[in-house]
Design an enzyme around this catalytic site. Structure first.
Site, mmCIF file in Angstrom:
data_model
loop_
_atom_site.group_PDB
_atom_site.id
_atom_site.type_symbol
_atom_site.label_atom_id
_atom_site.label_comp_id
_atom_site.label_asym_id
_atom_site.label_seq_id
_atom_site.Cartn_x
_atom_site.Cartn_y
_atom_site.Cartn_z
ATOM 1 N N GLN A 21 0.829 -1.204 0.000
ATOM 2 C CA GLN A 21 0.000 0.000 0.000
ATOM 3 C C GLN A 21 0.867 1.259 0.000
ATOM 4 O O GLN A 21 0.531 2.253 -0.655
ATOM 5 C CB GLN A 21 -0.912 0.001 1.229
ATOM 6 C CG GLN A 21 -1.944 1.105 1.252
ATOM 7 C CD GLN A 21 -3.057 0.882 0.249
ATOM 8 O OE1 GLN A 21 -3.256 -0.237 -0.206
ATOM 9 N NE2 GLN A 21 -3.768 1.934 -0.097
ATOM 10 N N GLU A 22 1.968 1.215 0.714
ATOM 11 C CA GLU A 22 2.851 2.370 0.816
ATOM 12 C C GLU A 22 3.647 2.622 -0.463
ATOM 13 O O GLU A 22 3.752 3.747 -0.930
ATOM 14 C CB GLU A 22 3.821 2.189 1.987
ATOM 15 C CG GLU A 22 3.184 2.270 3.359
ATOM 16 C CD GLU A 22 2.751 3.682 3.717
ATOM 17 O OE1 GLU A 22 3.218 4.637 3.061
ATOM 18 O OE2 GLU A 22 1.937 3.832 4.641
ATOM 19 N N SER A 23 4.228 1.567 -1.023
ATOM 20 C CA SER A 23 5.210 1.776 -2.097
ATOM 21 C C SER A 23 5.098 0.802 -3.260
ATOM 22 O O SER A 23 5.885 0.891 -4.203
ATOM 23 C CB SER A 23 6.625 1.648 -1.512
ATOM 24 O OG SER A 23 6.832 0.321 -1.011
#
Length: 510
Positions: free
Chosen positions: A356-358
């Protein structure tokens, strides 16, 4: 994602006192609401009348489009396969998944996937309301129409015989090769063909046996064994023949160099999605969407992506990050497993957050300056003695987990249960713990449960962008655009559930 600076208990104000009279009044009112709502709630679906063994519309669990929109969730019933639904490089994919994700978005709901372990149970699961749409390359047949309603056809295909070429086939001329293969269905007399009894292939073989005036020995396989597995068994010499739909065979047979799929055993047949017979509004919406997107060319584009692109299918099949063959989620699985222990999480949950972040890109950088796999702000990275200009994947994961652990340790004083804390931890990582404490304070004030996420604390987080709430005396950190952290948590949890199922399936098949 923008990340708050290093977590600090200084960000947290004292919670709104529980003994206030206003809270008591709200608590009484909320209790009455719960009692009333419980009278309206009947598990996942309303069942008009006792369930019977007959699939008439009066005995089928009911959940139509209006209920789906109220719950904001559409549940897809399908199997794990290299064409219908799978995980590749951390991302859910597949023809059925991508098509129905687009449909779900068009009606304003999220798509959930319920993986069917035994495909012979798919219509029973549909009628029992375990899902809303059955989608698994389903052929429209008159027998199936007795149990379900079918959507407008998605495409046409034929049933083809899957057979193994002779061992010396590369040395044979085309004429000699053809002479050793079954090209006429009459040649199947007294041969064994393996298919699932609940499949349309079984019915076709029974009819074909009568048509040719000879007995085809149809060997029933369990519903837990997929068509793709049977195709693999033919290639490996475990069985001699099976049947598959031509679109699936076109892709799956390309994984092997010794299979022939050029003998058709049926006329063209229609492939569609299935709904319950008492869900007419859902069926109408599906049909309108299918017709609209056919005209736009979207349906053909998705079909080509999963059933025509042999190179991409081959790349996926031979990738260690393909859920059906490699069993890995990312290049950083070992590091994720190592550091997830420090916070006591299932490593797949941490993997879902990192995606989700990267999207597992160690060079990812946001507009706010957050960097790396876990998108740390320079100030946060500096707290953990990490230079964002030279941050390794391991350093990013280690620092991100350390930050999560600080958040979790503080929230543990307020929310004792570790599983219950997970969405609170994730939301705090995304938007800062202060806004989550504010949402808990609002939940307490208005008589909801400060230790329950969905429909309680999450409700107030979503509403912290409204003056009524961000100006409330119990709110210390003011305005918050709560939709972003709410969606952040929701997508991570959904992806985590997908990862759990896919990785477990791979382990079982090994």
């Amino acid at each position: 994602m923008k990340r708050k600076a290093v977590f600090s208990v200084k960000l947290v104000r004292k919670e709104y006192p529980l003994g206030v009279n206003m809270w008591k009044n709200y608590k009484i009112l909320f209790g009455l609401i719960l009692i009333f709502s419980s009278l309206l709630e009947v598990k996942k679906c309303a069942v008009p009348g006792a369930m019977s063994t007959k699939s008439d519309s009066s005995s089928i669990a009911h959940r139509d489009l209006d209920q789906i929109k109220k719950t904001k969730k559409l549940v897809l019933l399908t199997e794990n396969s290299s064409t219908a639904y799978f995980i590749y490089k951390g991302q859910p994919m597949g023809y059925e998944y991508e098509m129905l994700s687009s449909f779900a978005q068009s009606i304003g709901v999220e798509l959930d996937v319920e993986v069917v372990k035994n495909v012979d149970d798919i219509f029973q699961m549909l009628d029992s309301c375990d899902g809303d749409i059955a989608a698994d390359n389903l052929t429209i047949t008159n027998n199936r129409r007795k149990d379900v309603e079918f959507s407008s056809p998605l495409f046409n295909t034929r049933q083809v015989l899957i057979q193994r070429k002779p061992d010396n086939w590369p040395k044979l001329s085309q004429t000699d090769l053809e002479s050793q293969l079954v090209r006429n269905p009459l040649q199947l007399a007294d041969r064994q063909v393996y298919v699932r009894k609940g499949s349309s292939f079984y019915d076709r073989l029974k009819d074909l046996s009568n048509e040719i005036g000879g007995k085809i020995e149809v060997i029933e396989t369990p519903g837990t064994e997929t068509t793709e597995e049977l195709i693999g068994d033919v290639a490996k010499g475990k069985i001699d023949f099976t049947i598959a739909d031509e679109n699936v065979a076109h892709i799956v047979a390309s994984y092997y160099d010794n299979l022939d799929i050029n003998t058709a055993i049926s006329f063209p047949q229609k492939i569609a999605w299935a709904t319950r017979r008492n869900s007419p509004e859902l069926l109408t919406a599906l049909n309108e969407w299918i017709i609209k997107n056919k005209k736009k060319g979207y349906n053909d584009a998705v079909f080509g992506k999963y059933y025509m692109d042999k190179k991409s299918a081959w790349d996926r099949q031979n990738s260690q990050y393909f859920s059906l063959s490699g069993g890995k989620i990312s290049p950083y699985d070992d590091l994720i497993k190592k550091y997830s222990v420090r916070i006591g999480w299932d490593w797949r949950l941490l993997a879902a957050q990192i995606y989700q972040e990267s999207q597992f890109n160690p060079e990812a950088k946001s507009w706010s300056g957050a960097f790396g796999l876990m998108q740390l702000l320079p100030s946060t990275a500096a707290h953990y003695n990490i230079d964002t200009t030279n941050m390794s994947p391991e350093a990013s994961i280690a620092a991100g987990v350390s930050y999560l652990r600080e958040v979790d340790n503080y929230l543990a004083k307020l929310i004792p249960d570790k599983e219950t804390r997970i969405p609170f931890d994730l939301a705090s990582y995304n938007v800062g713990a202060g806004h989550i404490i504010d949402a808990r304070n609002l939940a307490i004030k208005y008589g909801l449960d400060p230790n329950k996420w969905e429909d309680n604390v999450a409700y107030f987080l979503l509403n912290e962008s409204l003056p009524k709430y961000y100006n409330d005396p119990v709110v210390s950190f003011g305005y918050c655009r709560g939709q972003e952290p709410y969606q952040y948590v929701k997508e991570i949890i959904n992806r985590y559930n997908m990862y759990k199922n896919q990785v477990i399936q791979y382990a079982v098949k090994r």
